[in-house]
Scaffold this motif. Structure first.
Motif, PDB file in Angstrom:
ATOM      1  N   SER A   1       0.719  -1.249   0.093  1.00 14.01           N
ATOM      2  CA  SER A   1      -0.067  -0.133   0.129  1.00 14.01           C
ATOM      3  C   SER A   1       0.891   1.361  -0.002  1.00 14.01           C
TER       4      SER A   1
ATOM      5  N   SER B   1      -1.286  -7.168 -13.362  1.00  7.90           N
ATOM      6  CA  SER B   1      -2.402  -6.651 -12.964  1.00  7.90           C
ATOM      7  C   SER B   1      -2.601  -5.293 -12.588  1.00  7.90           C
TER       8      SER B   1
ATOM      9  N   ARG C   1      -4.501  -2.766 -15.345  1.00  3.35           N
ATOM     10  CA  ARG C   1      -5.610  -2.220 -14.934  1.00  3.35           C
ATOM     11  C   ARG C   1      -5.386  -0.617 -14.252  1.00  3.35           C
TER      12      ARG C   1
ATOM     13  N   ARG D   1      -4.430  -0.211 -11.246  1.00  2.00           N
ATOM     14  CA  ARG D   1      -5.004  -0.500  -9.900  1.00  2.00           C
ATOM     15  C   ARG D   1      -4.318  -1.212  -8.877  1.00  2.00           C
ATOM     16  N   ASN D   2      -3.917  -1.071  -7.781  1.00  2.00           N
ATOM     17  CA  ASN D   2      -3.606  -2.238  -7.215  1.00  2.00           C
ATOM     18  C   ASN D   2      -4.461  -2.616  -6.079  1.00  2.00           C
ATOM     19  N   ASP D   3      -5.597  -3.615  -6.680  1.00  2.00           N
ATOM     20  CA  ASP D   3      -6.851  -3.835  -5.651  1.00  2.00           C
ATOM     21  C   ASP D   3      -6.298  -4.630  -4.599  1.00  2.00           C
ATOM     22  N   ASP D   4      -5.212  -5.445  -4.517  1.00  2.00           N
ATOM     23  CA  ASP D   4      -4.623  -6.263  -3.549  1.00  2.00           C
ATOM     24  C   ASP D   4      -4.438  -5.252  -2.111  1.00  2.00           C
ATOM     25  N   TYR D   5      -4.073  -3.871  -2.379  1.00  2.00           N
ATOM     26  CA  TYR D   5      -3.465  -3.055  -1.312  1.00  2.00           C
ATOM     27  C   TYR D   5      -4.253  -1.667  -1.121  1.00  2.00           C
TER      28      TYR D   5
ATOM     29  N   PRO E   1      -7.500  -0.800  -2.978  1.00  2.00           N
ATOM     30  CA  PRO E   1      -8.788  -1.015  -3.696  1.00  2.00           C
ATOM     31  C   PRO E   1      -9.483   0.267  -3.906  1.00  2.00           C
ATOM     32  N   GLY E   2      -9.785   0.602  -5.070  1.00  2.00           N
ATOM     33  CA  GLY E   2     -10.760   1.783  -5.521  1.00  2.00           C
ATOM     34  C   GLY E   2     -10.050   2.930  -5.966  1.00  2.00           C
TER      35      GLY E   2
ATOM     36  N   THR F   1      -3.867   4.931   2.306  1.00  2.00           N
ATOM     37  CA  THR F   1      -5.273   4.947   1.853  1.00  2.00           C
ATOM     38  C   THR F   1      -5.601   6.327   1.611  1.00  2.00           C
TER      39      THR F   1
ATOM     40  N   ARG G   1      -5.761   8.741  -1.969  1.00  2.00           N
ATOM     41  CA  ARG G   1      -7.043   9.337  -2.531  1.00  2.00           C
ATOM     42  C   ARG G   1      -6.849  10.869  -2.535  1.00  2.00           C
TER      43      ARG G   1
END
Length: 333
Positions: A12, A40, A44, A46-50, A52-53, A142, A146
């Motif tokens: 993350s 991935s 994509r 994105r790093n949805d493993d760490y 998400p969104g 996070t 964001r």
């Protein structure tokens, strides 16, 4: 814009910092050890493993081949678990450009040696002190990913190195300040994790704001005493790398250390907590080496000691009250 920047570690914080650097206008390459994760993120953005969104800049290059990521890198940002840094250096050392600046994004102390992360970089990578910097401060990944407005500290013995790294790590939502206190900055980042575990335990038990405030303020004093004993500056612990990071990590449910403490306070064992956590809570891994260092300098650390007792199962979480122990004189603050 600066030259090509490399971030090693796609958890993350590493992924977030790659975004910070890219949003500052820099060309960035991110190393993800697992090929599937690298693929991935590359496809994509994105790093949805760490994270998400969170949508990542398309300009970030991602690869599982560290030689590709480090090719012609001007700055290298290490963001791996602190206990894995020495092994990572062994793996990547031959690919590191000889003049690259190396930057620690980690907040831990090495088991067995008590080395700070900048010391591991110096000793094992062979980087001179004037090529090394550390980043610390309120760094909840996070929120930064964001784009919540955040400030951080870049510390280096070389003012020019600190300035270059801070310039690269500044954008419209992330501002880096500089200082020359590497020791205080690093220990601030390490110690606040330990206090955050204590606050989490208090929350998990169900104690109120008075207890939290008592431990928070005494925790800052404990952090300061420790850092100063090893050559840090007290004013560093009163700033972003100390108090600022302590507030964010202790109070936020986004904090892994806060979450680990809450679980301990609710009666989970250490093994249960480790199995439950999807990422490393650095506070859990740093307690033993920090206490060993404290003993070597005669620094009393009642909060950290009680957290260690909870982890060992020798203290009921409901009995945690380090601000009431005899280790502190009942005068002053």
């Amino acid at each position: 814009m600066t030259g090509r920047l490399a971030v090693l570690g796609a958890g993350s914080w590493g992924t977030t910092f790659a975004k910070v650097l890219s949003d500052g206008g820099n060309p960035v390459a991110l190393w993800a050890r697992r090929p599937a994760l690298a693929d991935s993120i590359r496809r994509r953005h994105r790093n949805d493993d760490y994270l998400p969104g969170v949508l990542l800049p398309e300009s970030i290059e991602v690869d599982s081949d560290v030689a590709v990521v480090l090719r012609d890198a001007e700055m290298i940002f290490f963001s791996v678990p602190s206990q894995a840094l020495a092994g990572t250096i062994t793996e990547v050392r031959r690919h590191v450009p000889p003049d690259a600046l190396v930057v620690s994004l980690m907040k831990g102390v090495e088991h067995g040696t008590g080395r700070r992360m900048s010391t591991v970089l110096r000793d094992d990578l062979g980087a001179s002190d004037d090529r090394i910097a550390v980043v610390s401060g309120p760094n909840l990944a996070t929120e930064i990913a964001r784009e919540h407005p955040t400030a951080a500290v870049v510390a280096a013995t070389s003012p020019e190195t600190a300035r270059r790294v801070a310039t690269a790590a500044t954008n419209r939502y992330f501002r880096s300040f500089v200082n020359g206190d590497v020791i205080g900055t690093e220990f601030g980042g390490v110690l606040k994790n330990l206090i955050a575990v204590a606050i989490g335990i208090v929350i998990g038990v169900g104690w109120g704001d008075n207890t939290k405030a008592s431990i928070l303020t005494r925790g800052l004093a404990e952090m300061t005493d420790f850092a100063v004993a090893f050559g840090g500056r007290p004013e560093t612990l009163a700033g972003l790398a100390g108090l600022g990071d302590l507030i964010a990590t202790s109070e936020s449910p986004l904090s892994r250390n806060n979450r680990a403490g809450r679980l301990l306070g609710q009666g989970y064992t250490l093994d249960d907590v480790v199995r439950t956590m999807d990422q490393t809570a650095e506070g859990l891994t740093s307690i033993a080496p920090v206490l060993e260092l404290a003993r070597s300098r005669g620094v009393a650390m009642p909060i950290v000691s009680q957290v260690a007792d909870v982890l060992a199962g020798t203290l009921d979480p409901r009995d945690i009250a380090p601000h009431l122990t005899d280790d502190l004189l009942p005068v002053g603050e």
